[in-house]
Design a protein around this motif. Structure first.
Motif, short mmCIF file in Angstrom:
data_model
loop_
_atom_site.label_atom_id
_atom_site.label_comp_id
_atom_site.label_asym_id
_atom_site.label_seq_id
_atom_site.Cartn_x
_atom_site.Cartn_y
_atom_site.Cartn_z
N PHE A 75 0.74 -1.35 0.15
CA PHE A 75 -0.01 -0.12 -0.04
C PHE A 75 0.81 1.83 0.35
N VAL A 76 2.12 1.70 1.04
CA VAL A 76 3.14 2.74 0.84
C VAL A 76 3.32 2.97 -0.39
N MET A 77 3.67 1.63 -1.36
CA MET A 77 4.62 1.63 -2.66
C MET A 77 3.65 2.56 -3.56
N LEU A 78 2.49 1.75 -3.64
CA LEU A 78 1.56 2.15 -4.03
C LEU A 78 0.64 3.67 -4.23
N VAL A 79 0.75 3.87 -2.98
CA VAL A 79 0.49 5.11 -2.78
C VAL A 79 1.90 6.67 -3.68
N TYR A 80 2.58 6.08 -2.92
CA TYR A 80 3.66 6.70 -3.55
C TYR A 80 4.39 7.13 -5.07
N PHE A 81 4.09 5.32 -5.83
CA PHE A 81 4.00 5.85 -7.34
C PHE A 81 2.70 6.66 -7.50
N MET A 82 1.76 6.01 -6.68
CA MET A 82 0.65 7.22 -7.79
C MET A 82 0.69 9.28 -7.38
N LEU A 83 1.61 8.76 -6.11
CA LEU A 83 2.31 10.35 -6.14
C LEU A 83 3.05 11.07 -7.52
N ILE A 84 3.58 10.17 -7.94
CA ILE A 84 4.66 9.96 -8.93
C ILE A 84 2.82 10.66 -10.35
#
Length: 322
Positions: free
Chosen positions: A268-277
């Protein structure tokens, strides 16, 4: 104010052709261009000679020593009040020298750096790489802006130094592996004033493929440790972020294999980070394709830098190898 533009070149004739074309369009014309061919097999003399009637351009060929010493070679032969350094894979906006000249008269900088951006003609991959190297969501975001961490260190794709700096500090003492950062630290230590000129941007192509980009960023990670060996105080907490990110990626992969109940949080943390990008790049570049490629570019930027950093940290700091 007279500028000497120094361009090291190594086996990139097409790039120097495009760069020199942009220099013919400068609105401020008090400058010379010195192209330093660094032992190339595929030299660009014929291309540079095409500009003899439109630019005050000089071509030099020397044995291969790397970009730092090639810039020194140009400094030694330059006539300008100010030496401007570009990488050969840059395109220069037509008002660049006008902006720099006006800013230097007003602010009296001894050395300066400027930001980079993606040109509209760049490929989607090049635009994604440019985004990764300038994004606030990667370590690229600490370069080329007013909110940099610690002292501002100009980068050699877009920097300038006064003749007085050259005469009192000298040139580059490293030819690769963080040579521009090391040089700017010595300029600071001699009491000279360095600053960012925010409007003096260049369009920096960087690499044309993700594999080339990986190699470049791995090299940058190693370069940070090289700077640390010369100046231990220059290793900041922010420089560990790509290594921490890389370790986090490895941990996430392992946790998905061996202990999936905890994997949800990491994923989930990785998903949020890459969605921000993704959404930020979409907003900046106005392209879904570039936004998607920006995720890949940011991942490569952080992991390649992180692996290079970890490699040389273990080798040169932990085991103290030379």
């Amino acid at each position: 104010m007279f500028f000497s533009i120094i361009i090291p070149l190594y086996n990139r004739p097409q790039e120097i052709d495009e760069l020199l074309t942009t220099l013919t369009k400068q609105t401020y014309t008090q400058f010379e261009v010195l192209v330093i061919e660094d032992g190339s097999v595929n030299d660009a003399k014929a291309i540079v000679d095409k500009y003899a009637n439109t630019l005050d351009v000089k071509y030099f060929f020397k044995p291969n020593e790397g970009q730092g010493f090639s810039r020194n070679y140009g400094f030694e032969r330059a006539k300008g009040d100010y030496f401007v350094v570009f990488d050969s894979d840059c395109l220069i906006p037509e008002d660049y020298l006008e902006i720099v000249k006006d800013y230097l008269y007003e602010h009296k900088l001894d050395a300066y750096g400027g930001p980079d951006a993606a040109h509209q003609s760049f490929t989607p991959v090049q635009k994604a790489i440019s985004y990764a190297m300038t994004s606030p969501f990667t370590t690229g975001g600490i370069r080329g802006n007013k909110k940099h961490i610690g002292q501002f260190h100009p980068r050699s794709f877009n920097m300038g130094v006064s003749r007085e700096v050259w005469e009192k500090v000298g040139g580059f003492i490293l030819t690769r592996l963080g040579e521009d950062i090391e040089y700017s630290i010595r300029i600071h230590e001699h009491g000279f004033k360095i600053g960012l000129i925010p409007a003096a941007r260049v369009f920096h192509k960087r690499r044309t493929s993700f594999s080339q980009f990986y190699k470049q960023l791995h090299f940058f990670g190693r370069a940070r440790i090289n700077i640390y060996k010369h100046f231990p105080s220059e290793l900041k907490l922010i420089h560990f972020f790509p290594a921490a990110f890389t370790c986090g990626v490895i941990f996430t992969v392992l946790i998905n294999i061996f202990y999936w109940p905890l994997a949800f949080i990491c994923n989930f943390v990785m998903l949020v980070y890459f969605m921000l990008i993704f959404f930020h790049s979409w907003q900046v570049n106005k392209s879904l394709k570039v936004a998607f490629l920006s995720i890949i570019a940011a991942f490569i930027q952080l992991t390649a830098y992180g692996l290079g950093f970890i490699q040389d940290f273990i080798k040169r700091v932990v085991f103290k190898q030379q």
